[in-house]
Write an enzyme that holds these catalytic residues in place. Structure first.
Site, PDB file in Angstrom:
ATOM      1  N   ASP A 123      38.803 -38.241  35.371  1.00  0.00           N
ATOM      2  CA  ASP A 123      39.200 -37.349  36.444  1.00  0.00           C
ATOM      3  C   ASP A 123      39.664 -36.017  35.847  1.00  0.00           C
ATOM      4  OD1 ASP A 123      39.935 -37.107  39.350  1.00  0.00           O
ATOM      5  OD2 ASP A 123      41.921 -36.781  38.478  1.00  0.00           O
ATOM      6  N   GLU A 128      34.690 -35.106  35.350  1.00  0.00           N
ATOM      7  CA  GLU A 128      34.664 -33.860  36.113  1.00  0.00           C
ATOM      8  C   GLU A 128      34.906 -32.714  35.137  1.00  0.00           C
ATOM      9  OE1 GLU A 128      36.328 -34.712  40.516  1.00  0.00           O
ATOM     10  OE2 GLU A 128      37.842 -34.840  38.966  1.00  0.00           O
TER      11      GLU A 128
END
Ligand code: CA
Length: 687
Positions: free
Chosen positions: A364, A393
């Site tokens: 993340d 990400e």
């Protein structure tokens, strides 16, 4: 803020979108520069770092050895409890200062089944109790760590458990799911709703008799489930499960313990560990790998996080005024460039890989971490199991003191050989921008996205026919290999595809929107790179038009499995699409040069129309040439096929991976020449 109030880990902040403070120009990773800049953080560089492998609790010779790294502590206490909550400690032990800033204590015999906390004294002040940061078992809500023999939690046959062998990441088909979304609806037919054990149940069906649960995944053909945060997170009260709270779980509390609310008994420290392993084992038996969504970029709490209660300040980045910097948008950001933080992240993923047989990790807000940390993560995991892959990400959700050159950003993926990043290029170009709900994209008729879709098709690698200057997001090729790109049009964040189509195709009927969804996913699943889908899209699930469902109730987030019956054709399309990709290595080239050589775009001037071929048995494919034409307009398009005998694989919203057949069961063949591509559909042919 000391409690996660708003999860905005959904955003895509382009590099450079946030002003970097001038003082951050001095690279934070350069100790001399940090010191020279007079940063408060400079003191952390003086902390000794312990590199041994016995941090936390080690059980040996009937003894429990504890070691806590707390270099700024003046004293440390170890509290032993009978229970996971309530009551006073039955024993408190003064820990002894040891090497490299650590503190140790031994308890004989090992207090099996008991619980413990640490308490650290910094500058003469006793901080609140903490289960520590290395604990691998915990009581309800993770407030106290537990003394557990991990070997006793192994299900039968665990030693022989193996995940699917994977040569390259782009052989994977990723399915992103949340434990509650997947099983909580009454129509799932699953007994252990919202639990790890939901995945262990075979033979479950919806009221119409369609397979659900793990049988559904097998039928669909995905290779890996990507489970939303499943470590112990903060927001759901494990002591009050009947409240049926929902949360995505992007609020980490204990990084090395499974979340209690997904177990059948959060008060039994062994239950969550055993049941997590049972889930992994059942998926592995079904040939499906398990990817964990990990959130080392921030913690749920600031001053009272387990990090802060152990080594105040050290684990976080700060602004020049000493306040927490906030690249996560959640109140703080961790400091992976510091040795003990980097070690912590690396050791944590290694632990999940070894103890739980995890097959992949999704980071993340990965760009909050530095590239060096991410490379070490990938390197160490490959040593454990070469099939393990890592993606994340490639952005932050706010500015960071970490210089952009050091961030694990999408545009820096060339510095990270074994890491993949999500392509927001293909995502926003195909369906329309994630934050502009009503804005359509290529697949829904908006012109001007063709070049960005092509960037997605070539996995953001350099290709002589792609003009990156016309890209909506990236303006230059950033991947050096298709193995560095995850393609998608939808995930847990923002509007899911079904809802995005509902808002961006005003006046449309559902059948039109399903066509658009098929086209959008056909582009994703045939593109170079690794395809990723959000659970339930194969049955056209929506989320009631809610953008950020991180704590929305089950009524919004649950997948209604009756949809599998209602939208059976949609499901069959996804199934065939996945089968097509898996059967044809041409969609899974591993080398940028191969793509440049074997992928050729046709010269098409029509808006919302892309046509290209995969040539010369690309990547060893049995098909000599595969032609793909995508028509995102709501009117038919005409294309001219080279002469030959073209077998039709997909047309007018239908797809069969071995070729579409006519009423008599004969393969549909096109002779070349002019042919029509129906509105919002893909034409796929081979010869
Ligand atoms: Ca929890």
């Amino acid at each position: 803020m000391n409690r996660l109030m708003l999860n905005i880990c959904a955003g895509t902040f382009a590099a450079g979108a946030i002003l970097t403070p001038a003082w951050a120009e001095a690279a934070q990773t350069d100790p001399v520069a940090v010191a020279a800049a007079g940063r408060a953080d400079a003191k952390y560089l003086d902390y000794p770092v312990y590199r041994g492998d016995d941090l936390g609790l080690t059980l040996r010779d009937g003894r429990a050895d504890f070691r806590l790294w707390a270099p700024s502590a003046k004293a440390v206490k170890l509290n032993l409890y009978d229970q996971g909550r309530y009551g006073a400690p039955y024993r408190t032990i003064e820990m002894t200062p040891s090497e490299a800033g650590t503190w140790t204590a031994s308890v004989t015999p090992a207090p099996m089944g008991k619980f413990y906390t640490f308490q650290v004294n910094v500058d003469g002040k006793w901080l609140a109790e903490t289960p520590g940061i290395y604990n691998r078992a915990a009581g309800v809500n993770g407030m106290r760590a537990a003394v557990v023999d991990l070997a006793a939690t192994n299900p039968q046959g665990w030693a022989d458990d193996r995940g699917p062998a994977l040569k390259n990441i782009n052989d994977a088909v990723l399915y992103e799911m949340h434990h509650r979304d997947f099983s909580i609806h009454p129509s799932s037919g699953i007994a252990n709703k919202g639990k790890f054990l939901a995945m262990v149940e075979n033979g479950t069906v919806n009221p119409e008799g369609d397979a659900t649960g793990i049988d559904h995944l097998k039928e669909l053909g995905v290779t890996h489930v990507h489970i939303l945060p499943s470590y112990d997170y903060n927001s759901v009260d494990e002591a009050n499960l009947p409240a049926n709270q929902y949360n995505w779980g992007y609020d980490p509390f204990n990084y090395n313990v499974p979340e209690g609310s997904y177990s059948t008994n959060p008060s039994d420290p062994q239950a969550r560990i055993r049941e997590f392993k049972q889930m992994v084992q059942a998926l592995h038996k079904a040939g499906i790998g398990v990817v964990m969504d990990v959130v080392y970029n921030h913690t749920a709490n600031n001053d009272d996080s387990n990090f802060s209660l152990t080594v105040p300040g050290y684990f976080y980045r700060h602004n020049a005024d000493g306040s927490y910097s906030d690249a996560s948008g959640c109140g703080n950001e961790t400091a992976s460039e510091r040795q003990a933080v980097r070690d912590y992240i690396v050791n944590s993923v290694k632990y999940w890989a070894k103890e739980y047989h995890i097959d992949g990790f999704r980071f993340d807000l990965m760009a909050i971490h530095d590239t060096e940390t991410m490379n070490e993560v990938a390197r160490e995991l490959k040593k454990i199991n070469p099939s393990i892959f890592v993606y994340g990400e490639g952005w932050t959700a706010g500015g960071s003191p970490l210089p952009e050159a050091n961030r694990a950003l999408k545009v820096n993926v060339a510095k990270m050989n074994d890491i993949a990043v999500f392509s927001d290029d293909i995502r926003d170009a195909v369906k329309g921008h994630y934050s502009a709900a009503e804005q359509p994209g290529f697949a829904t008729g908006a012109p001007g996205n063709e070049e960005t879709v092509k960037i997605g098709i070539v996995a953001s690698t350099a290709h002589p026919q792609v003009d990156y200057s016309k890209g909506n997001n990236a303006k230059a090729p950033y991947a050096t290999s298709p193995k560095q790109i995850i393609n998608y049009v939808s995930c847990h964040d923002d509007l899911c595809l079904t809802d995005k189509l509902a808002l961006s195709m005003p006046g449309s009927i559902e059948a039109d929107r399903q066509r658009a969804a098929r086209l959008a996913q056909t582009i994703v699943f045939t593109s170079q790179g690794t395809p990723f889908m959000f659970a339930g899209e194969e049955v056209f699930r929506g989320k009631k038009l809610v953008h950020n469902t991180y704590k929305s109730p089950d009524s919004v987030n649950a997948i209604d499995w009756n949809l599998k019956h209602l939208n059976r054709e949609q499901f069959e399309f996804y199934k065939e699409l996945i089968a097509l990709r898996k059967a044809h290595p041409a969609f899974r080239m591993t080398d940028a040069a191969d793509i440049a050589k074997h992928l050729r775009f046709d010269n098409v001037k029509t808006s919302n129309l892309i046509s290209y071929s995969l040539l010369d048995h690309a990547n060893g494919d049995e098909w000599k040439e595969i032609k793909l034409v995508f028509n995102g307009a709501d009117t038919p398009a005409e294309v001219k096929l080279p002469k030959g005998k073209w077998t039709v694989v997909s047309r007018d919203g239908r797809l069969c991976h071995t070729g579409l057949t006519d009423a008599e069961g004969n393969l549909q063949i096109l002779p070349g020449g002019k042919t029509t591509v129906e509105p919002r559909s893909a034409l796929i042919l081979y010869r």
